[in-house]
Write a protein that holds these residues in place. Structure first.
Motif, mmCIF file in Angstrom:
data_model
loop_
_atom_site.group_PDB
_atom_site.id
_atom_site.type_symbol
_atom_site.label_atom_id
_atom_site.label_comp_id
_atom_site.label_asym_id
_atom_site.label_seq_id
_atom_site.Cartn_x
_atom_site.Cartn_y
_atom_site.Cartn_z
ATOM 1 N N PRO A 551 10.363 -19.546 7.397
ATOM 2 C CA PRO A 551 9.675 -19.393 6.105
ATOM 3 C C PRO A 551 10.561 -19.637 4.888
ATOM 4 N N GLU A 552 11.863 -19.395 5.003
ATOM 5 C CA GLU A 552 12.732 -19.517 3.821
ATOM 6 C C GLU A 552 13.848 -20.527 4.061
ATOM 7 N N TRP A 553 13.555 -21.588 4.790
ATOM 8 C CA TRP A 553 14.614 -22.522 5.196
ATOM 9 C C TRP A 553 15.307 -23.139 3.988
ATOM 10 N N MET A 554 16.567 -23.504 4.181
ATOM 11 C CA MET A 554 17.257 -24.312 3.158
ATOM 12 C C MET A 554 18.293 -25.232 3.796
ATOM 13 N N SER A 555 18.754 -24.994 5.015
ATOM 14 C CA SER A 555 19.895 -25.770 5.518
ATOM 15 C C SER A 555 19.446 -26.946 6.378
ATOM 16 N N GLU A 556 20.344 -27.916 6.501
ATOM 17 C CA GLU A 556 20.065 -29.071 7.368
ATOM 18 C C GLU A 556 19.993 -28.635 8.830
ATOM 19 N N LYS A 557 20.739 -27.578 9.160
ATOM 20 C CA LYS A 557 20.658 -27.066 10.544
ATOM 21 C C LYS A 557 19.241 -26.605 10.858
ATOM 22 N N ALA A 558 18.578 -26.013 9.868
ATOM 23 C CA ALA A 558 17.202 -25.551 10.102
ATOM 24 C C ALA A 558 16.308 -26.734 10.445
ATOM 25 N N LEU A 559 16.527 -27.868 9.754
ATOM 26 C CA LEU A 559 15.710 -29.052 10.060
ATOM 27 C C LEU A 559 15.983 -29.554 11.477
ATOM 28 N N ALA A 560 17.241 -29.488 11.896
ATOM 29 C CA ALA A 560 17.572 -29.899 13.270
ATOM 30 C C ALA A 560 16.894 -28.961 14.275
ATOM 31 N N ILE A 561 16.934 -27.669 13.987
ATOM 32 C CA ILE A 561 16.312 -26.688 14.901
ATOM 33 C C ILE A 561 14.806 -26.950 14.991
ATOM 34 N N GLY A 562 14.181 -27.093 13.819
ATOM 35 C CA GLY A 562 12.733 -27.328 13.815
ATOM 36 C C GLY A 562 12.383 -28.559 14.635
ATOM 37 N N THR A 563 13.194 -29.606 14.496
ATOM 38 C CA THR A 563 12.889 -30.862 15.182
ATOM 39 C C THR A 563 13.107 -30.741 16.692
ATOM 40 N N TYR A 564 14.158 -30.039 17.123
ATOM 41 C CA TYR A 564 14.307 -29.927 18.589
ATOM 42 C C TYR A 564 13.238 -29.014 19.190
ATOM 43 N N TYR A 571 4.887 -25.927 18.074
ATOM 44 C CA TYR A 571 4.342 -26.090 16.727
ATOM 45 C C TYR A 571 5.289 -25.346 15.794
ATOM 46 N N VAL A 572 5.792 -26.037 14.775
ATOM 47 C CA VAL A 572 6.800 -25.455 13.892
ATOM 48 C C VAL A 572 6.311 -25.525 12.448
ATOM 49 N N ILE A 573 6.381 -24.380 11.758
ATOM 50 C CA ILE A 573 5.966 -24.321 10.351
ATOM 51 C C ILE A 573 7.172 -23.914 9.503
ATOM 52 N N PHE A 574 7.490 -24.733 8.514
ATOM 53 C CA PHE A 574 8.542 -24.392 7.552
ATOM 54 C C PHE A 574 7.879 -23.942 6.247
ATOM 55 N N GLY A 575 8.467 -22.933 5.614
ATOM 56 C CA GLY A 575 7.975 -22.521 4.303
ATOM 57 C C GLY A 575 8.643 -23.341 3.211
ATOM 58 N N GLY A 576 8.332 -23.021 1.971
ATOM 59 C CA GLY A 576 8.991 -23.691 0.855
ATOM 60 C C GLY A 576 8.576 -25.142 0.715
ATOM 61 N N TRP A 601 4.047 -36.909 15.932
ATOM 62 C CA TRP A 601 4.901 -36.238 16.922
ATOM 63 C C TRP A 601 4.049 -35.434 17.906
ATOM 64 N N GLU A 602 2.941 -34.865 17.413
ATOM 65 C CA GLU A 602 2.121 -34.059 18.327
ATOM 66 C C GLU A 602 1.553 -34.929 19.457
ATOM 67 N N LYS A 603 1.129 -36.145 19.095
ATOM 68 C CA LYS A 603 0.598 -37.033 20.147
ATOM 69 C C LYS A 603 1.655 -37.319 21.205
ATOM 70 N N LEU A 604 2.890 -37.440 20.762
ATOM 71 C CA LEU A 604 3.949 -37.798 21.717
ATOM 72 C C LEU A 604 4.523 -36.578 22.439
ATOM 73 N N TYR A 605 4.802 -35.515 21.682
ATOM 74 C CA TYR A 605 5.582 -34.393 22.241
ATOM 75 C C TYR A 605 4.787 -33.096 22.388
ATOM 76 N N GLY A 606 3.586 -33.061 21.839
ATOM 77 C CA GLY A 606 2.798 -31.832 21.920
ATOM 78 C C GLY A 606 3.178 -30.809 20.873
ATOM 79 N N GLY A 607 4.262 -31.053 20.137
ATOM 80 C CA GLY A 607 4.671 -30.144 19.061
ATOM 81 C C GLY A 607 4.548 -30.867 17.736
ATOM 82 N N ARG A 608 4.472 -30.138 16.644
ATOM 83 C CA ARG A 608 4.352 -30.766 15.327
ATOM 84 C C ARG A 608 5.140 -29.975 14.296
ATOM 85 N N LEU A 609 5.555 -30.658 13.227
ATOM 86 C CA LEU A 609 6.329 -30.026 12.160
ATOM 87 C C LEU A 609 5.534 -30.107 10.865
#
Ligand code: BF8
Length: 672
Positions: A551-564, A571-576, A601-609
């Motif tokens: 919900p309060e992401w700010m770092s590039e690491k958070a984007l990497a985590i969300g993507t993996y 299913y991944v939801i980022f705030g902000g 991405w959902e069509k391919l991997y079943g997860g979405r950002l």
């Protein structure tokens, strides 16, 4: 996005300790990230990923519909390139941490790492056996040596498949192979992400973003997983332990040393050295009662989940801790360390001590750490801090702190659900299948001074708990919940839904499970895999009723985590704000990248950002997704009224009834 203008203290943070310190900062005329965020309006163009500064023909800012960069790059290509570069940086940060852990394991195995031992031989044997390393009739050091070699090789491997990803569910592995995204080597994917985004290379947004998936997988199922494994092997696999969180853990009559950053190698040694009688005596001679160690950010989590060392706070507390005037030294290693610390510390006696060969901050004291002389370095740092105690001036420590019980590694969750002889995820799966637990939410990630500190984390967490969603947390999100008292064993149970309440009561767990630092998000991948393998919740992670939120992401690491996590099926939801937002309120039309990382991405991997600013909308989408996954599995629809008629809750209700009514309920008739 925030606009320029000073917010009230209550608008800046929901934490009363932080509010006190922000008042203090204003009294002293000192700036903090909170005030700087108010003064600095974020760049709308860069923030939406519409600025390309990849080559010297630019920077090109695309602000008009149909406009391209000087090279002809479209808005979609530019947004995709900016996003993958962030993901590559995040993956690099986590993975370089994992590499250093692997070098430390190698040094320990060969007797070249002063002060370290292999603390969890069982985990070492388990992990090594997973890779086919011979464990029978071999010493822990021999096994560790082979495991370290295998792990070190993952970073420079050029072809084939990184080994830890073979721990994913079988169906997921097959998907990654079919789609050609199984990372070949950890470093290779990061380098290729940079190559592809150089001027004049990959210009198909979907093609770029598919490599973002591969790069992030190299982090989650590679570098980060290696970091977590080795931390457990060297420092112990976490199990529940009592701890405390918030600035009130600082002590007026002791030498306060705050360790801040990410790698546990130095902080664990500082913990060990701080308990040395000679160091304690040294502190006493300096006029203090002893040494008081605490942590900030993920270093805090590393020593909190293993030794119960208190957390002074999360990301936005780093400046506030120094503002107390009570910190003799803030010892930092890598990641999430604000450059502002040094200038801030000049107003007090605090020494900012950098320790990593990779990180120097102008004006900071540098005492370099290497794993071969860790204990000696830790003692030197402690003595430097103790020597500084005499320089302490006026202090202002908010008397606010909360107890918590962290330490829920996937190994411990497995054990707590079934005991030593029947360790299993079966009870958790059963609870989800019956509907006592509606689903699982992993709420992770940073603080961001653009939003009210801790508010989004704790609001979303509390609302999901009411809906019988079991919450697991890591990183700064976990510290946010800790400061609010949500990680307090059964004490917080009155705030959770009836079915989840019954489960927590029966198993004896808090409704929010603190699973560790940011690299430990890999524990969540392992839990999801084990839930799949246990049976009843589908045969891949994308079928489990679970959602990831930052919900309060700010770092590039958070984007990497969300993507993996997306690549793993979540299913991944980022705030902000969204770094690839559509330009509905501006001239430029650009939804292609946002659509691709969700629907595509959902069509391919079943997860979405997705990026969602409104917390109520985050909650709505989380519950809708969980309910959809339940329905797809053929599980009963969630029914809030179905459970909760047993256990303590029932007893508490019973005790509030009039005596006559209670008698009637017990004896079936009213007493005479
Ligand atoms: O790695 S949650 S602010 S401390 S990036 Fe940083 Fe974000 Fe905190 Fe840990 Ni993770």
């Amino acid at each position: 996005m925030a606009t320029k203008g000073k917010r009230s203290y209550e608008e800046r943070s929901s934490d009363p300790a932080a509010q006190q310190m922000l008042i203090r900062a204003d009294e002293l005329g000192i700036s903090t990230a909170f005030s700087r965020a108010d003064d600095m309006v974020p760049c709308n163009i860069g923030g939406a990923g519409m600025c390309c500064k990849i080559c010297g023909m630019g920077p090109c800012r695309l602000t008009k519909d149909g406009q391209t960069g000087v090279c002809g790059a479209t808005i979609d290509t530019i947004q995709a390139r900016n996003l993958i570069r962030s993901i590559a940086a995040g993956s690099a940060a986590h993975s370089d941490h994992g590499r250093d852990m692997a070098f430390t394991l190698k040094a320990v195995a060969n007797g070249q790492a002063e002060g370290y031992v292999i603390r969890d031989v069982a985990k070492l044997r388990n992990v090594a056996a997973n890779y086919g390393i011979q464990i029978e009739k071999r010493s822990p050091e021999e096994i560790a040596n082979d495991l370290a070699d295998l792990y070190i090789a993952q970073f420079g491997q050029q072809r084939g498949e990184i080994a830890p990803a073979k721990r994913a569910p079988a169906k997921r592995q097959q998907l990654w192979r079919e789609l050609g995204v199984w990372p070949r080597g950890i470093d290779r994917e990061v380098v290729e992400a940079l190559h592809r985004t150089h001027i004049g290379d990959d210009q198909d947004p979907a093609h770029i973003l598919n490599h973002a998936i591969r790069t992030a997988l190299a982090d989650g199922w590679g570098g980060s997983m290696i970091a977590t494994d080795i931390s457990d092997i060297l420092f112990g696999t976490p199990a529940p332990i009592l701890g405390q969180a918030n600035l009130g853990v600082l002590k007026n009559d002791m030498v306060n040393i705050v360790v801040h950053g990410h790698e546990p190698t130095l902080s664990q040694m500082i913990v060990a050295a701080s308990q040395d009688p000679e160091i304690i005596e040294y502190a006493r001679k300096a006029g203090a009662k002893g040494v008081n160690l605490s942590g900030i950010c993920c270093t805090a989590n590393e020593i909190l989940i293993r030794q119960g060392i208190p957390a002074a706070g999360n990301f936005l507390h780093q400046e506030l801790a120094i503002l107390t005037g009570a910190v003799e030294a803030m010892v930092v290693d890598v990641q999430c360390i604000m450059q502002a610390l040094v200038g801030l510390a000049e107003n007090f006696h605090t020494l900012v001590i950098t320790t990593s060969p990779k990180v120097r901050i102008k004006g900071a004291v540098h005492i370099e750490f290497d794993e071969h002389h860790a204990l000696t370095t830790a003692r030197q740092i402690l003595k430097t801090a103790i020597d500084n105690y005499k320089n302490r001036g006026k202090t202002y420590i908010p008397q606010i702190k909360e107890d918590l019980v962290p330490g829920f590694s996937h190994e411990y969750i497995n054990y707590m659900l079934g005991g030593s002889y029947r360790a299993s995820f079966r009870p958790l799966n059963d609870a989800i299948m019956t509907g006592r637990i509606r689903g699982v939410a992993a709420i992770v990630g940073c603080n961001n001074p653009r939003s009210k500190q801790d508010y989004l984390h704790t609001y979303v967490t509390q609302e999901l708990l009411k809906q019988d969603v079991l919450v697991v947390e890591t990183g700064c999100g976990a510290i946010a919940s800790a400061k609010l008292g949500l990680l307090l064993g059964e004490a917080g149970l009155e705030k959770v839904g009836p079915g989840l309440h019954e489960i927590c009561e029966t198993v004896g767990i808090p409704p929010v499970l603190h699973m560790g630092s940011c690299v430990d998000n890999t524990r969540i991948l392992t839990v999801l895999t084990q839930m799949v393998e246990e049976g009843g919740l589908g045969d891949d992670i994308d079928q489990v009723p679970a959602v990831g939120l930052a919900p309060e992401w700010m770092s590039e690491k958070a984007l990497a985590i969300g993507t993996y996590c997306v690549a793993s099926g979540a299913y991944v939801i980022f705030g902000g704000h969204s770094p690839v937002s559509g330009m509905a309120d501006r001239v430029v039309e650009s939804d292609a990248v946002s659509e691709y990382i969700s629907e595509g991405w959902e069509k391919l991997y079943g997860g979405r950002l997705e990026f969602v600013e409104d917390p109520d909308e985050m909650i709505r989408r989380t519950l809708a997704h969980i309910d959809k996954k339940r329905a797809n599995l053929g599980l009963p629809a969630y029914d809030a009224g179905r459970f909760g008629n047993s256990g303590d809750r029932r007893m508490l209700e019973f005790e509030t009834l009039p005596l006559e009514k209670r008698r009637e309920m017990i004896y079936g008739v009213a007493a005479d």
